[in-house]
Enzyme design. Structure first.
Site, mmCIF file in Angstrom:
data_model
loop_
_atom_site.group_PDB
_atom_site.id
_atom_site.type_symbol
_atom_site.label_atom_id
_atom_site.label_comp_id
_atom_site.label_asym_id
_atom_site.label_seq_id
_atom_site.Cartn_x
_atom_site.Cartn_y
_atom_site.Cartn_z
ATOM 1 N N SER A 21 0.589 4.533 0.381
ATOM 2 C CA SER A 21 -0.145 3.337 -0.062
ATOM 3 C C SER A 21 -0.663 3.514 -1.490
ATOM 4 C CB SER A 21 -1.349 3.083 0.851
ATOM 5 O OG SER A 21 -0.924 2.736 2.136
ATOM 6 N N ARG A 25 0.485 1.570 -5.186
ATOM 7 C CA ARG A 25 -0.520 0.903 -6.025
ATOM 8 C C ARG A 25 -0.583 1.508 -7.422
ATOM 9 N NH1 ARG A 25 -1.432 0.111 -0.786
ATOM 10 N NH2 ARG A 25 -2.787 -1.572 -0.045
ATOM 11 N N GLY A 92 7.303 -3.179 3.438
ATOM 12 C CA GLY A 92 6.424 -4.350 3.522
ATOM 13 C C GLY A 92 5.388 -4.333 2.419
ATOM 14 N N ARG A 120 10.030 -9.332 9.303
ATOM 15 C CA ARG A 120 8.559 -9.222 9.279
ATOM 16 C C ARG A 120 7.927 -10.501 8.732
ATOM 17 N NH1 ARG A 120 6.915 -3.373 7.282
ATOM 18 N NH2 ARG A 120 4.948 -4.052 8.197
ATOM 19 N N GLN A 168 -2.370 -5.220 3.157
ATOM 20 C CA GLN A 168 -1.295 -5.748 2.310
ATOM 21 C C GLN A 168 -1.606 -7.176 1.882
ATOM 22 O OE1 GLN A 168 2.389 -5.195 4.459
ATOM 23 N NE2 GLN A 168 2.298 -2.968 4.254
ATOM 24 N N ASP A 312 -1.369 3.069 11.387
ATOM 25 C CA ASP A 312 -0.052 3.711 11.257
ATOM 26 C C ASP A 312 0.052 4.996 12.081
ATOM 27 O OD1 ASP A 312 0.757 1.705 9.592
ATOM 28 O OD2 ASP A 312 0.416 2.828 7.743
ATOM 29 N N LYS A 339 5.176 -4.308 12.688
ATOM 30 C CA LYS A 339 5.363 -3.225 11.711
ATOM 31 C C LYS A 339 6.857 -3.030 11.443
ATOM 32 C CE LYS A 339 1.085 -2.413 11.041
ATOM 33 N NZ LYS A 339 0.503 -2.677 9.725
ATOM 34 N N ARG A 385 8.119 6.094 11.426
ATOM 35 C CA ARG A 385 7.026 6.724 12.201
ATOM 36 C C ARG A 385 7.397 6.893 13.681
ATOM 37 N NH1 ARG A 385 3.513 7.117 8.084
ATOM 38 N NH2 ARG A 385 3.232 5.263 6.803
HETATM 39 C C1 S3P Z 1 -0.500 -0.710 4.084
HETATM 40 C C2 S3P Z 1 -1.209 -1.493 4.972
HETATM 41 C C3 S3P Z 1 -0.942 -1.524 6.423
HETATM 42 C C4 S3P Z 1 -0.126 -0.325 6.854
HETATM 43 C C5 S3P Z 1 1.046 -0.095 5.941
HETATM 44 C C6 S3P Z 1 0.569 0.189 4.528
HETATM 45 C C7 S3P Z 1 -0.834 -0.787 2.649
HETATM 46 O O1 S3P Z 1 -0.195 -2.674 6.727
HETATM 47 O O2 S3P Z 1 0.303 -0.493 8.179
HETATM 48 O O3 S3P Z 1 1.825 1.007 6.382
HETATM 49 O O4 S3P Z 1 -0.390 0.086 1.880
HETATM 50 O O5 S3P Z 1 -1.559 -1.698 2.271
HETATM 51 P P1 S3P Z 1 -0.885 -4.103 7.013
HETATM 52 O O6 S3P Z 1 -1.514 -4.594 5.782
HETATM 53 O O7 S3P Z 1 0.261 -4.985 7.442
HETATM 54 O O8 S3P Z 1 -1.862 -3.865 8.117
#
Ligand code: S3P
Length: 427
Positions: A21, A25, A92, A120, A168, A312, A339, A385
């Site tokens: 994550s 970013r 995603g 998704r 997200q 996760d 997911k 995962r």
């Molecule tokens: C993430 C947010 C989560 C997580 C994903 C990474 C992120 O998803 O499950 O693996 O980096 O912001 P969601 O925002 O769909 O909950």
């Protein structure tokens, strides 16, 4: 592939790869800021590569040498219309956050993904981004990818209550709000990972966070920074559980990110009676060493506000629960269904095939333990995962072999996973 089974002990220490994550970013902020950004220890996995390639396709200079990634950003205005569709692969995070970043760019872009990402739901970002003035659409009611998006230089501010707990979606809206003059307000359903908010401050943006309410002030100039990525607690989770459930084991994981919005698994391990030691805390980098050893475990209930702090990790936590005395109940985890796969269904079916006493509920699962696991033939359904959970489960089967297909999905977040496992077996 035939997995390692009947492992008698795991010993040793390792550094898990950089946080996924935070890596996404860091590339994003570097690309929309002015000047040079240097990133140390970026996660080099397929998901992060998708983000890098997307910004390169929009004219951002990104180079990698040894463990340092260098970005020369020219602000949001520096992004150019790509000559191709932006392929987000399995990611995603790339698709949703980049949609927010492109909210203010007045050119048309297609965002595409692999088979899993194409199933998704994107309505969660399409609805609020449309409200802000972005032209964006996917397919069917859930707005599945591919997405066609055309941003606008005249976005409107937004006040938005998130209908789902999602970092997200929150992050996509923060990126969009940065491109609008004035204050936008985003209210979370539950608090979720706050890496976007923290990094925005580091890059010179203005944001106020009070509980679940986030105020973003747009049109501030962002300036390139140096960022160091801690290890990913979501990757560390597989070794934490392995160390707890494989007999005669002790594993130390160094430099693991322990931002409190991500440490739900540590609370659960403690609650279940697992032996866990946190040492070498580095406050600046929000990291620490985590040491676990084989433990007698007891069942627990996991629900409510902790869920986004370990969303996760639920596949590997479910495996942990199969080895605990008594019942473990997981509730409020409907998001698992959307997911990289329908994780709720897949956790239950994979562990059941291996002999676990587990069943799905509408928003979670119930696991009765402890159970001896046995061999099975399983597939990851392209979910990294789920694949890693099955590899760790195989270590403790008491009879039979475990065959796994689709293990290549692990490269999404942890390219060196099997080497790290071998290192612990030889420990
Ligand atoms: C993430 C947010 C989560 C997580 C994903 C990474 C992120 O998803 O499950 O693996 O980096 O912001 P969601 O925002 O769909 O909950």
């Amino acid at each position: 592939m035939k997995l390692r089974t009947h492992v008698s002990s795991l010993k040793g220490s390792l550094r898990v790869p950089g946080d996924k994550s935070i890596s996404h970013r860091a590339i994003m902020f570097g690309s929309i800021s002015h000047g040079t950004t240097l990133i140390n220890d970026l996660l080099e996995s397929e998901d992060v590569l998708a983000t890098i390639k997307a910004f390169q396709a929009m004219g951002v200079e990104i180079t990698q040498k040894a463990q340092v990634t260098k970005i020369n950003g020219n602000g949001f205005e520096g992004l150019k219309q790509p000559g191709v569709s932006l392929d987000m692969g399995n990611s995603g995070t790339s698709m949703r956050l980049i949609a927010g970043i492109l909210a203010g760019s007045p050119f048309e872009v297609d965002l595409v993904g692999d088979e899993s990402l194409s199933r998704r739901p994107m309505d969660r970002i399409v609805t609020p981004l449309k409200q802000m003035g972005v032209s964006i659409s996917g397919h069917e009611k859930k707005q599945f990818p591919p997405l066609t998006l055309k941003g606008s230089r005249n976005l409107s501010k937004i006040t938005y209550h998130l209908p789902v707990a999602s970092a997200q979606v929150k992050s996509a809206l923060i990126f969009a709000a940065l491109q609008v003059q004035g204050e936008s307000v985003i209210v979370e359903k539950e608090m979720t990972r706050n890496h976007t908010e923290e990094m925005l401050q580091q890059f010179g943006g203005r944001i106020d966070c009070e509980g679940k309410t986030i105020r973003v002030y747009g049109k501030e100039k962002l300036k390139g920074q140096e960022v160091t990525i801690p290890g990913d607690i979501s990757s560390a989770a597989f070794w934490l559980v392995a160390g707890l459930i494989v007999p005669n084991s002790q594993i130390r994981l160094d430099n693991v990110g322990i931002n409190s919005t991500r440490t739900g698994i540590l609370d659960v391990i403690r609650e279940m009676g697992g032996k866990l030691l946190i040492s070498h805390r580095d406050e600046k980098n929000q990291s620490a060493s985590l040491t676990v050893s084989s433990s007698s475990l007891i069942g627990t209930t996991i629900s409510g506000a902790i869920i986004p702090r370990l969303i996760d990790e639920l596949p590997i936590i479910a495996l942990l629960a199969t080895q605990a005395q008594g019942q473990t109940i997981i509730k409020d985890a409907k998001e698992l269904k959307v997911k990289e796969s329908n994780r709720l269904a897949l956790i239950v079916s994979s562990l059941k095939s291996m002999g676990a006493d587990i069943y799905a509920t509408d928003d979670g699962m119930v696991i009765n333990g402890p159970t001896a696991l046995h061999g099975a033939i399983l597939d990851s359904h392209k979910d990294h995962r789920i694949a890693m959970m099955i590899v760790i489960a195989a270590l403790i089967v008491s009879s039979g072999q475990v065959h796994l297909t689709g293990e290549e999905s692990i490269k999404t977040s942890y390219p060196n996973f099997f080497n790290d496992l071998e290192g612990l077996i030889d420990g």
